[in-house]
Write a protein that holds these residues in place. Structure first.
Motif, PDB file in Angstrom:
ATOM      1  N   SER A  16      -7.598   5.446  -7.626  1.00 47.66           N
ATOM      2  CA  SER A  16      -6.192   5.840  -7.571  1.00 47.66           C
ATOM      3  C   SER A  16      -5.518   5.116  -6.403  1.00 47.66           C
ATOM      4  N   GLY A  17      -4.210   5.284  -6.289  1.00 46.91           N
ATOM      5  CA  GLY A  17      -3.508   4.684  -5.170  1.00 46.91           C
ATOM      6  C   GLY A  17      -4.031   5.179  -3.833  1.00 46.91           C
ATOM      7  N   LEU A  64       0.824  -1.206   0.000  1.00 44.44           N
ATOM      8  CA  LEU A  64       0.000   0.000   0.000  1.00 44.44           C
ATOM      9  C   LEU A  64       0.862   1.262   0.000  1.00 44.44           C
ATOM     10  N   GLN A  65       1.994   1.212   0.682  1.00 45.29           N
ATOM     11  CA  GLN A  65       2.910   2.357   0.669  1.00 45.29           C
ATOM     12  C   GLN A  65       3.421   2.602  -0.746  1.00 45.29           C
ATOM     13  N   LEU A 113      -2.414  -8.790  -7.927  1.00 45.81           N
ATOM     14  CA  LEU A 113      -1.418  -8.303  -6.973  1.00 45.81           C
ATOM     15  C   LEU A 113      -0.011  -8.343  -7.544  1.00 45.81           C
ATOM     16  N   ARG A 114       0.256  -9.254  -8.456  1.00 47.27           N
ATOM     17  CA  ARG A 114       1.567  -9.252  -9.118  1.00 47.27           C
ATOM     18  C   ARG A 114       1.792  -7.946  -9.870  1.00 47.27           C
ATOM     19  N   VAL A 115       0.739  -7.470 -10.539  1.00 46.76           N
ATOM     20  CA  VAL A 115       0.855  -6.215 -11.277  1.00 46.76           C
ATOM     21  C   VAL A 115       1.019  -5.043 -10.312  1.00 46.76           C
ATOM     22  N   LEU A 116       0.197  -4.993  -9.270  1.00 50.63           N
ATOM     23  CA  LEU A 116       0.290  -3.903  -8.311  1.00 50.63           C
ATOM     24  C   LEU A 116       1.637  -3.908  -7.596  1.00 50.63           C
ATOM     25  N   ALA A 117       2.157  -5.083  -7.272  1.00 44.86           N
ATOM     26  CA  ALA A 117       3.442  -5.184  -6.580  1.00 44.86           C
ATOM     27  C   ALA A 117       4.600  -4.758  -7.462  1.00 44.86           C
ATOM     28  N   ALA A 118       4.377  -4.693  -8.774  1.00 40.87           N
ATOM     29  CA  ALA A 118       5.389  -4.197  -9.707  1.00 40.87           C
ATOM     30  C   ALA A 118       5.183  -2.715 -10.011  1.00 40.87           C
ATOM     31  N   ASP A 119       4.453  -2.030  -9.109  1.00 42.01           N
ATOM     32  CA  ASP A 119       4.182  -0.600  -9.271  1.00 42.01           C
ATOM     33  C   ASP A 119       3.332  -0.340 -10.509  1.00 42.01           C
TER      34      ASP A 119
END
Length: 256
Positions: A40-41, A15-16, A215-221
């Motif tokens: 958005s984030g 999340l950060q 989550l793989r995509v989100l974890a890669a920014d």
């Protein structure tokens, strides 16, 4: 984020990462009947904080709490998964898409209350984007997620620390091989090679596998564009509409 950069170690770090660029779209949803939702984030983090606060303050969720979910691939499903892990609890998702969550969970997330009422604390999640309350009466004691989540703070309150050795995700609580521990989440959602990808993801019956793709995509920014089953089916029959959506959303990769 370069591909060699380690994935966020836990939900707090994820999340950060997503709020480091707070206004950037992170999750875009195309539902039925033209529905479009974009988070958005910053908005995604606020939703997760509200939902986590509900789990902890109203339902006493924490390490050892089993949060069963029969929610479909949907943007709200991502929020509830992250909130469950942020509370240090275990998300229980059936490995078989046709199966229901068992009776051994403490909290049940569902779109339609089962009969008879379960032993677990019942949370009814309405999927419509603008819903302020559930459509229709709920069983006695059930939590109306659409109404309840909005009453909690945008900022995360106190949460119990996660136990790295406890399960974060279980598709079969009786099978250790079907479990991802909190200490293993970073490895579970790592693997995306692209830098800040924008990925169009189709739904799939395996909700746990679909969550991992998200989550793989989100974890890669990165960011994701998610489709409801009906919207995905329509686009599969309309190549021109799919091409327009890909161009409009600046999609860099389509993942069936």
């Amino acid at each position: 984020m370069p591909s060699h950069t380690p994935a966020p170690r836990d939900p707090a770090a994820l999340l950060q990462l997503l709020t480091a660029d707070p206004g950037r779209p992170r999750l875009t949803w195309y539902g039925d009947d033209g529905e479009r939702v974009e988070l958005s984030g910053a908005v995604l983090a606020n939703w997760v904080a509200k939902t986590t606060n509900l789990l902890v303050e109203e339902l006493d969720a924490g390490p050892g709490t089993g949060v069963g979910s029969d929610l479909p691939p949907h943007w709200r499903t991502v929020l509830w998964a992250l909130a469950t892990w942020r509370a240090g609890a275990t998300l229980v998702v059936p490995g078989d898409a046709t199966a229901r969550v068992g009776d051994d969970v403490d909290v049940l997330l569902t779109t339609s209350p089962p009969e008879p009422a379960p032993r677990a604390a019942l949370v009814v999640v309405t999927l419509a984007a603008l819903a302020r309350r559930a459509d229709g009466p709920l069983p006695a004691g059930a939590v109306d997620a659409a109404a309840a989540v909005m009453t909690y703070a945008d900022q995360l309150g106190w949460v119990p620390p996660a136990d790295p050795a406890r399960a974060a995700l279980a598709t079969d609580p009786q099978d250790p091989a079907a479990t991802v521990r909190h200490a293993e989440l970073a490895a579970w959602w790592s693997g995306e090679d692209a830098d800040r990808p924008r990925v169009l993801l189709a739904p799939r019956p395996d909700v746990a596998g679909w969550l991992r793709d998200v989550l793989r995509v989100l974890a890669a920014d990165g960011s994701v564009v998610l489709l409801s089953p009906a919207r995905a089916a329509g686009l599969a029959q309309d190549a021109a509409a799919l091409e327009r959506l890909v161009a409009t959303e600046r999609v860099t990769r389509t993942q069936p």
